[in-house]
Design a protein around this motif. Structure first.
Motif, PDB file in Angstrom:
ATOM      1  N   ALA A  42      -3.039  -2.543   5.729  1.00  0.00           N
ATOM      2  CA  ALA A  42      -2.957  -1.227   5.122  1.00  0.00           C
ATOM      3  C   ALA A  42      -1.525  -0.804   4.812  1.00  0.00           C
ATOM      4  O   ALA A  42      -1.298   0.063   3.957  1.00  0.00           O
ATOM      5  N   GLN A  43      -0.560  -1.410   5.483  1.00  0.00           N
ATOM      6  CA  GLN A  43       0.843  -1.047   5.255  1.00  0.00           C
ATOM      7  C   GLN A  43       1.446  -1.793   4.070  1.00  0.00           C
ATOM      8  O   GLN A  43       2.553  -1.474   3.634  1.00  0.00           O
ATOM      9  N   ASN A  44       0.710  -2.773   3.558  1.00  0.00           N
ATOM     10  CA  ASN A  44       1.223  -3.567   2.433  1.00  0.00           C
ATOM     11  C   ASN A  44       1.122  -2.770   1.126  1.00  0.00           C
ATOM     12  O   ASN A  44       0.288  -1.883   0.988  1.00  0.00           O
ATOM     13  N   ASP A  95     -14.500  -1.939 -21.003  1.00  0.00           N
ATOM     14  CA  ASP A  95     -13.305  -1.965 -20.166  1.00  0.00           C
ATOM     15  C   ASP A  95     -13.434  -3.115 -19.177  1.00  0.00           C
ATOM     16  O   ASP A  95     -14.540  -3.454 -18.749  1.00  0.00           O
ATOM     17  N   GLU A  96     -12.329  -3.705 -18.831  1.00  0.00           N
ATOM     18  CA  GLU A  96     -12.316  -4.715 -17.779  1.00  0.00           C
ATOM     19  C   GLU A  96     -10.934  -4.755 -17.165  1.00  0.00           C
ATOM     20  O   GLU A  96      -9.923  -4.617 -17.858  1.00  0.00           O
ATOM     21  N   GLY A  97     -10.910  -4.900 -15.849  1.00  0.00           N
ATOM     22  CA  GLY A  97      -9.633  -4.921 -15.148  1.00  0.00           C
ATOM     23  C   GLY A  97      -9.800  -5.474 -13.747  1.00  0.00           C
ATOM     24  O   GLY A  97     -10.931  -5.601 -13.241  1.00  0.00           O
ATOM     25  N   PRO A  98      -8.701  -5.834 -13.101  1.00  0.00           N
ATOM     26  CA  PRO A  98      -8.779  -6.423 -11.758  1.00  0.00           C
ATOM     27  C   PRO A  98      -9.333  -5.445 -10.732  1.00  0.00           C
ATOM     28  O   PRO A  98      -9.055  -4.242 -10.784  1.00  0.00           O
ATOM     29  N   MET A  99     -10.128  -5.957  -9.829  1.00  0.00           N
ATOM     30  CA  MET A  99     -10.638  -5.151  -8.725  1.00  0.00           C
ATOM     31  C   MET A  99      -9.533  -4.949  -7.697  1.00  0.00           C
ATOM     32  O   MET A  99      -8.480  -5.600  -7.763  1.00  0.00           O
ATOM     33  N   VAL A 100      -9.759  -4.035  -6.777  1.00  0.00           N
ATOM     34  CA  VAL A 100      -8.778  -3.767  -5.729  1.00  0.00           C
ATOM     35  C   VAL A 100      -9.422  -3.974  -4.369  1.00  0.00           C
ATOM     36  O   VAL A 100     -10.655  -3.936  -4.227  1.00  0.00           O
ATOM     37  N   VAL A 101      -8.583  -4.196  -3.367  1.00  0.00           N
ATOM     38  CA  VAL A 101      -9.048  -4.356  -1.992  1.00  0.00           C
ATOM     39  C   VAL A 101      -9.080  -2.987  -1.324  1.00  0.00           C
ATOM     40  O   VAL A 101      -8.194  -2.162  -1.541  1.00  0.00           O
ATOM     41  N   VAL A 102     -10.099  -2.751  -0.527  1.00  0.00           N
ATOM     42  CA  VAL A 102     -10.159  -1.533   0.283  1.00  0.00           C
ATOM     43  C   VAL A 102     -10.283  -1.935   1.742  1.00  0.00           C
ATOM     44  O   VAL A 102     -11.132  -2.746   2.111  1.00  0.00           O
ATOM     45  N   VAL A 103      -9.368  -1.409   2.567  1.00  0.00           N
ATOM     46  CA  VAL A 103      -9.321  -1.739   4.000  1.00  0.00           C
ATOM     47  C   VAL A 103      -9.260  -0.441   4.794  1.00  0.00           C
ATOM     48  O   VAL A 103      -8.844   0.609   4.273  1.00  0.00           O
ATOM     49  N   PRO A 104      -9.650  -0.475   6.080  1.00  0.00           N
ATOM     50  CA  PRO A 104      -9.497   0.719   6.912  1.00  0.00           C
ATOM     51  C   PRO A 104      -8.017   1.084   7.051  1.00  0.00           C
ATOM     52  O   PRO A 104      -7.138   0.217   6.999  1.00  0.00           O
ATOM     53  N   SER A 105      -7.745   2.351   7.238  1.00  0.00           N
ATOM     54  CA  SER A 105      -6.353   2.809   7.351  1.00  0.00           C
ATOM     55  C   SER A 105      -5.623   2.154   8.507  1.00  0.00           C
ATOM     56  O   SER A 105      -4.396   1.981   8.461  1.00  0.00           O
ATOM     57  N   ALA A 106      -6.350   1.776   9.576  1.00  0.00           N
ATOM     58  CA  ALA A 106      -5.729   1.161  10.741  1.00  0.00           C
ATOM     59  C   ALA A 106      -5.582  -0.352  10.609  1.00  0.00           C
ATOM     60  O   ALA A 106      -5.039  -1.007  11.518  1.00  0.00           O
ATOM     61  N   HIS A 107      -6.023  -0.925   9.529  1.00  0.00           N
ATOM     62  CA  HIS A 107      -5.949  -2.375   9.330  1.00  0.00           C
ATOM     63  C   HIS A 107      -4.499  -2.809   9.155  1.00  0.00           C
ATOM     64  O   HIS A 107      -3.668  -2.067   8.625  1.00  0.00           O
ATOM     65  N   THR A 108      -4.201  -4.023   9.603  1.00  0.00           N
ATOM     66  CA  THR A 108      -2.817  -4.528   9.517  1.00  0.00           C
ATOM     67  C   THR A 108      -2.340  -4.640   8.068  1.00  0.00           C
ATOM     68  O   THR A 108      -1.147  -4.512   7.788  1.00  0.00           O
ATOM     69  N   PRO A 168     -11.262   9.510   2.918  1.00  0.00           N
ATOM     70  CA  PRO A 168     -10.325   9.439   4.049  1.00  0.00           C
ATOM     71  C   PRO A 168     -10.612   8.238   4.930  1.00  0.00           C
ATOM     72  O   PRO A 168     -11.750   7.805   5.074  1.00  0.00           O
ATOM     73  N   GLY A 169      -9.561   7.674   5.504  1.00  0.00           N
ATOM     74  CA  GLY A 169      -9.720   6.565   6.440  1.00  0.00           C
ATOM     75  C   GLY A 169      -9.654   5.198   5.805  1.00  0.00           C
ATOM     76  O   GLY A 169      -9.878   4.189   6.485  1.00  0.00           O
ATOM     77  N   VAL A 170      -9.345   5.123   4.513  1.00  0.00           N
ATOM     78  CA  VAL A 170      -9.230   3.827   3.848  1.00  0.00           C
ATOM     79  C   VAL A 170      -7.966   3.786   3.009  1.00  0.00           C
ATOM     80  O   VAL A 170      -7.387   4.814   2.662  1.00  0.00           O
ATOM     81  N   VAL A 171      -7.552   2.562   2.671  1.00  0.00           N
ATOM     82  CA  VAL A 171      -6.414   2.329   1.787  1.00  0.00           C
ATOM     83  C   VAL A 171      -6.853   1.345   0.715  1.00  0.00           C
ATOM     84  O   VAL A 171      -7.490   0.329   1.022  1.00  0.00           O
ATOM     85  N   PHE A 172      -6.543   1.666  -0.528  1.00  0.00           N
ATOM     86  CA  PHE A 172      -6.853   0.776  -1.649  1.00  0.00           C
ATOM     87  C   PHE A 172      -5.578   0.024  -2.035  1.00  0.00           C
ATOM     88  O   PHE A 172      -4.515   0.631  -2.218  1.00  0.00           O
ATOM     89  N   LEU A 173      -5.698  -1.298  -2.165  1.00  0.00           N
ATOM     90  CA  LEU A 173      -4.530  -2.138  -2.430  1.00  0.00           C
ATOM     91  C   LEU A 173      -4.769  -3.030  -3.637  1.00  0.00           C
ATOM     92  O   LEU A 173      -5.839  -3.655  -3.759  1.00  0.00           O
ATOM     93  N   PRO A 174      -3.781  -3.124  -4.547  1.00  0.00           N
ATOM     94  CA  PRO A 174      -3.914  -4.066  -5.658  1.00  0.00           C
ATOM     95  C   PRO A 174      -3.837  -5.507  -5.168  1.00  0.00           C
ATOM     96  O   PRO A 174      -3.281  -5.786  -4.101  1.00  0.00           O
ATOM     97  N   ILE A 175      -4.403  -6.394  -5.966  1.00  0.00           N
ATOM     98  CA  ILE A 175      -4.423  -7.821  -5.614  1.00  0.00           C
ATOM     99  C   ILE A 175      -3.374  -8.546  -6.433  1.00  0.00           C
ATOM    100  O   ILE A 175      -3.304  -8.402  -7.654  1.00  0.00           O
TER     101      ILE A 175
END
Length: 297
Positions: free
Chosen positions: A178-180, A163-176, A254-261
């Protein structure tokens, strides 16, 4: 003592007549008598005594008859066991995996399917980092390992990319960010990064560094995580941001948000490695199960 001697003995013991026993076995009577004589000579006691109507068992023959059938049972069991071994239905399989590999559904699906199909194979599991897994594999202490390789697979092993696929970004929930709904890798420039040591996970580490450089910056590594499964927890306490395989998002930390790149993203690969000289049928069966699950996942 040969099995044919025991078969001849059983025939005479059942018929209590050398002629009828010879006919049953499809041989002439003189050779049968000769074989029984050889058996008695080897044992050291007579098993039959001649009587007018044929033969009868001696006391030694009666005792011998009580044990001979179990010999055939054991031989039959041994034959069946050998056949199962030849099909890889019995034996031992030692599997290794990285902590992040266990989150990929291919791994648990493969292990579960193999366990159900081959319940008599003793299955043992070891969790280590990729370099340790390959070292143990090379030392023949493991039979197959799930690893996170880089762009170039490790040399000296049979490696199958599952398997292979794009990695994701993980940021704190309070990070600017995180709303993206998604981020570009360049938006992480200047951010402190939480990464595993390259010694523990060279494939993923190099992918993150190379990806950031393609985006125009060198990441600042502010915190080294003991293993990839710890990264999200360290991000949650706002020690930095990171990039992880997409399936790590299933941990629900809890406390993090995972975001696609968006755009060019580092790639996380999952691979199965075995020794090139491994001729084990058990290992071959397991690899077939893994490849099948990788195709259907």
């Amino acid at each position: 003592m040969e099995l044919r001697h025991l078969r001849y003995f059983m025939a005479v013991a059942e018929e209590l007549n050398f002629r009828r026993a010879a006919e049953k076995l499809g041989i002439a009577q003189p050779p049968l008598s000769s074989q029984i004589h050889d058996l008695e000579k080897e044992i050291g006691v007579p098993l039959f005594r001649r009587v007018p109507k044929g033969a009868e068992l001696t006391e030694a023959g009666v005792a011998f008859l009580s044990a001979v059938p179990t010999v055939f049972d054991k031989v039959e069991q041994a034959v069946k066991l050998a056949q199962k071994g030849g099909r890889g239905e019995v034996g031992q399989l030692r599997i290794g995996y990285t902590s992040s590999a266990s989150f990929n559904p291919i791994v648990p699906k493969s292990l579960r399917a193999f366990r159900r199909a081959y319940p008599n194979v003793e299955l043992t599991l070891e969790e280590m980092n990729s370099p340790q897994l390959l070292d143990q594999l090379g030392r023949q202490r493991l039979d197959a390992v799930f690893i996170r390789p880089g762009k170039e697979p490790p040399l000296g092993f049979a490696v199958t990319i599952l398997d292979e696929g794009p990695m994701v970004v993980v940021v704190p929930s309070a990070h600017t960010l995180a709303q993206n709904s998604a981020v570009e890798l360049a938006e992480l420039q200047g951010e402190p990064f939480v990464l595993c040591s390259r010694t523990l996970g060279p494939g993923l580490y190099d992918e993150v560094i190379d990806g950031c450089r393609r985006a125009g910056f060198d990441p600042t590594v502010a915190q080294i995580a003991p293993q990839i499964t710890s990264i999200a927890n360290l991000v949650a306490v706002e020690l930095g941001v990171s990039l992880v395989p997409a399936e790590v998002a299933n941990t629900n930390v809890p406390g993090v948000v995972f975001l696609p790149i968006t755009g060019d993203a580092p790639i996380a690969r999952l691979a199965l490695a075995t020794r090139r000289d491994d001729r084990s049928v058990v290992t071959r069966n397991f690899c077939a199960f893994v490849r099948k699950k990788a195709r259907v996942s």
